[in-house]
Design a protein around this motif. Structure first.
Motif, PDB file in Angstrom:
ATOM      1  N   ILE A  40       0.812  -1.221   0.000  1.00 45.09           N
ATOM      2  CA  ILE A  40       0.000   0.000   0.000  1.00 45.09           C
ATOM      3  C   ILE A  40       0.844   1.269   0.000  1.00 45.09           C
ATOM      4  CG2 ILE A  40      -1.802   1.294   1.189  1.00 45.09           C
ATOM      5  CD1 ILE A  40      -2.802  -1.292   2.397  1.00 45.09           C
ATOM      6  N   PHE A  41       1.746   1.404   0.966  1.00 41.57           N
ATOM      7  CA  PHE A  41       2.516   2.643   1.094  1.00 41.57           C
ATOM      8  C   PHE A  41       3.326   3.017  -0.146  1.00 41.57           C
ATOM      9  CE2 PHE A  41       2.752   3.403   5.988  1.00 41.57           C
ATOM     10  CZ  PHE A  41       1.404   3.702   5.962  1.00 41.57           C
ATOM     11  N   PRO A  42       3.844   2.071  -0.934  1.00 42.54           N
ATOM     12  CA  PRO A  42       4.568   2.477  -2.150  1.00 42.54           C
ATOM     13  C   PRO A  42       3.716   3.275  -3.132  1.00 42.54           C
ATOM     14  CG  PRO A  42       5.107   0.215  -1.587  1.00 42.54           C
ATOM     15  CD  PRO A  42       3.991   0.616  -0.671  1.00 42.54           C
ATOM     16  N   PHE A  43       2.386   3.179  -3.005  1.00 40.56           N
ATOM     17  CA  PHE A  43       1.494   3.904  -3.912  1.00 40.56           C
ATOM     18  C   PHE A  43       0.899   5.160  -3.274  1.00 40.56           C
ATOM     19  CE2 PHE A  43       1.366  -0.591  -5.077  1.00 40.56           C
ATOM     20  CZ  PHE A  43       1.666  -0.527  -6.427  1.00 40.56           C
ATOM     21  N   MET A  44       1.303   5.457  -2.041  1.00 43.46           N
ATOM     22  CA  MET A  44       0.751   6.597  -1.320  1.00 43.46           C
ATOM     23  C   MET A  44       1.813   7.663  -1.089  1.00 43.46           C
ATOM     24  SD  MET A  44      -1.632   4.770   1.584  1.00 43.46           S
ATOM     25  CE  MET A  44      -2.184   6.356   2.246  1.00 43.46           C
TER      26      MET A  44
END
Length: 347
Positions: free
Chosen positions: A269-273
Motif C-alpha cells: 500500500i505505502f509504495p502507492f501513497m
C-alpha cells in the motif's frame, strides 16, 4: 408477483427465537413490490419450519434450502434468485422500520445510485471508511450483475461483508445516503462473535486470505494508484481497530498479526501513497505500522492513551470558562464521548 422492485435476502440458521419477528418486519413494510428470499442454511432447530409457515400466507416469499455452508454461500445463493431492481440483505435476528425500504428505494431511484448507505451512523462513517456491514447497503442489482466477480467470499467469517462492501464501494461514485433509515440490531448470546467464542487463532489464519482477495481485486481493476488510501483505511479499520485493538489475542498472536499487517501495508500500500496521504490515516495506525514489533507498539500506545486522557480532562475543565451555554454543552458532550472511548480502549 410481476413488478418486483426490491429483493430482500435473509440467510437463516438456528434463529427460531427471532426469525418470525424478522420476517414480519419485512411483510409490514409500507412499500409495494418486495420479494422476500429466505435461505435456510441447514438449520437444526425450528427455523425452517417457521419459514415454511409463511409460505402459506404470502406469495411473495421464496424459500431456498441448502446444507450448512455458511452465511456467504447463503447470501450468494439468494442473490442468484433475486428478481428485484434493488437488493437488501437482512440478518435473520434483526428487524427494520416500516418505511426502511420505501425511503431507501426512493433515494436510489432519484439519484440513480448503485449503492445507498442506510442508517445515520454508517452515513457519517462512509466519508472516512470504505467498508460497511451488509445491513448498511441497499444495492442496485444491475451494478452487482456488472461485477459478478464480486460476491461474498466463501469460508470467510468475520469480514465477509467488509470485503464484499469495500470492493463495491471502491468501484462507484454513485453512492447515496439514507440517514433516516432505522435498522434494529439485536444482541444475544447466540451471535457468532469471535471474542465470545474465543476463536482468535481461527481469525488469525483467515487474515492472509483477506489480503489475498484485496490484492487480486486491486490488481484486476488497476486501483492501486487511485485508491490506495481506501485500501489503507480498510486495513486500519478491519484487522487493526476491530481485531488487534479489540480482541483477546495472546502475545504470540499479537506478534504475528502485527507483522502481517505491517508487511502488507508497507509492501502493498505505502509504495502507492504520498506522505501527505499517509498522514490522513490515524496516528494510532501509523504508530502501529511504524513500530518494530507488537511489544513496542503496545507500550507506546498505552502512553499515547494516557496522554490523550490527560488532555481530555484538561479541556473539560477549560470548557467551563466558555460563556455560551449551548457551546459549552456541545463541546462537553463531544469530549466526554472521546474520553469514554479512551477509557475502554485496550490492546
Amino acid at each position: 408477483m410481476n413488478n418486483i422492485l426490491v429483493s430482500i435476502i435473509i440467510p437463516v440458521y438456528n434463529v427460531e427465537k427471532f426469525i418470525v419477528e424478522t420476517i414480519e418486519s419485512v411483510l409490514n413494510q409500507n412499500f409495494k413490490g418486495i420479494e422476500l428470499i429466505l435461505v435456510d442454511d441447514g438449520s437444526t432447530d425450528n427455523s425452517l419450519k417457521l419459514c415454511e409457515q409463511f409460505l402459506e400466507k404470502d406469495y411473495n416469499i421464496t424459500l431456498l434450502r441448502q446444507k450448512n455452508s455458511g452465511v456467504s454461500i447463503a447470501r450468494n445463493n439468494g442473490l442468484n434468485q433475486a428478481k428485484g431492481k434493488y437488493i437488501y440483505f437482512l440478518d435473520s435476528d434483526d428487524t427494520i422500520a416500516t418505511d426502511f425500504i420505501k425511503t431507501s428505494y426512493e433515494i436510489a431511484k432519484k439519484g440513480d445510485c448503485d449503492i445507498v448507505v442506510v442508517g445515520d451512523y454508517y452515513c457519517n462513517r462512509i466519508q472516512n471508511v470504505f467498508v460497511l456491514p451488509t445491513c448498511a447497503l441497499f444495492l442496485k442489482l444491475d451494478f452487482l450483475e456488472n461485477h459478478q466477480d464480486i460476491r461474498f467470499p466463501e469460508k470467510i467469517q468475520p469480514c465477509e461483508d467488509g470485503l464484499f462492501s469495500h470492493q463495491l464501494l471502491v468501484l462507484t461514485d454513485k453512492i447515496g445516503i439514507n440517514p433516516a433509515a432505522e435498522y434494529y440490531y439485536r444482541e444475544h448470546e447466540n451471535q457468532n462473535h469471535l471474542m465470545i467464542n474465543n476463536q482468535a487463532e481461527k481469525l488469525l489464519r483467515q487474515i492472509p486470505e483477506w489480503f489475498r482477495i484485496l490484492i487480486d481485486f486491486y490488481k484486476r481493476y488497476n486501483l492501486f494508484q487511485t485508491h490506495s488510501i481506501d485500501l489503507a483505511r480498510f486495513v486500519e479499520h478491519e484487522p487493526f481497530e476491530l481485531r488487534y485493538l479489540s480482541m483477546p489475542f495472546n502475545l504470540n498472536q499479537k506478534k504475528e498479526l502485527h507483522q502481517l499487517i505491517k508487511d502488507f501495508v508497507t509492501k502493498e500500500i505505502f509504495p502507492f501513497m504520498s506522505r501527505k496521504q499517509q498522514k490522513r490515516l490515524s496516528s494510532s495506525f501509523l504508530l502501529f505500522v511504524n513500530s518494530k514489533n507488537s511489544l513496542e507498539f503496545d507500550r507506546k500506545y498505552i502512553l499515547k492513551l494516557r496522554k490523550e486522557k490527560i488532555i481530555c480532562k484538561a479541556k473539560l475543565i477549560l470548557i467551563n470558562t466558555i460563556p455560551f451555554r449551548k457551546i459549552r454543552k456541545s463541546l462537553r458532550t463531544q469530549l466526554k464521548e472521546k474520553y469514554n472511548k479512551l477509557q475502554i480502549s485496550s490492546i
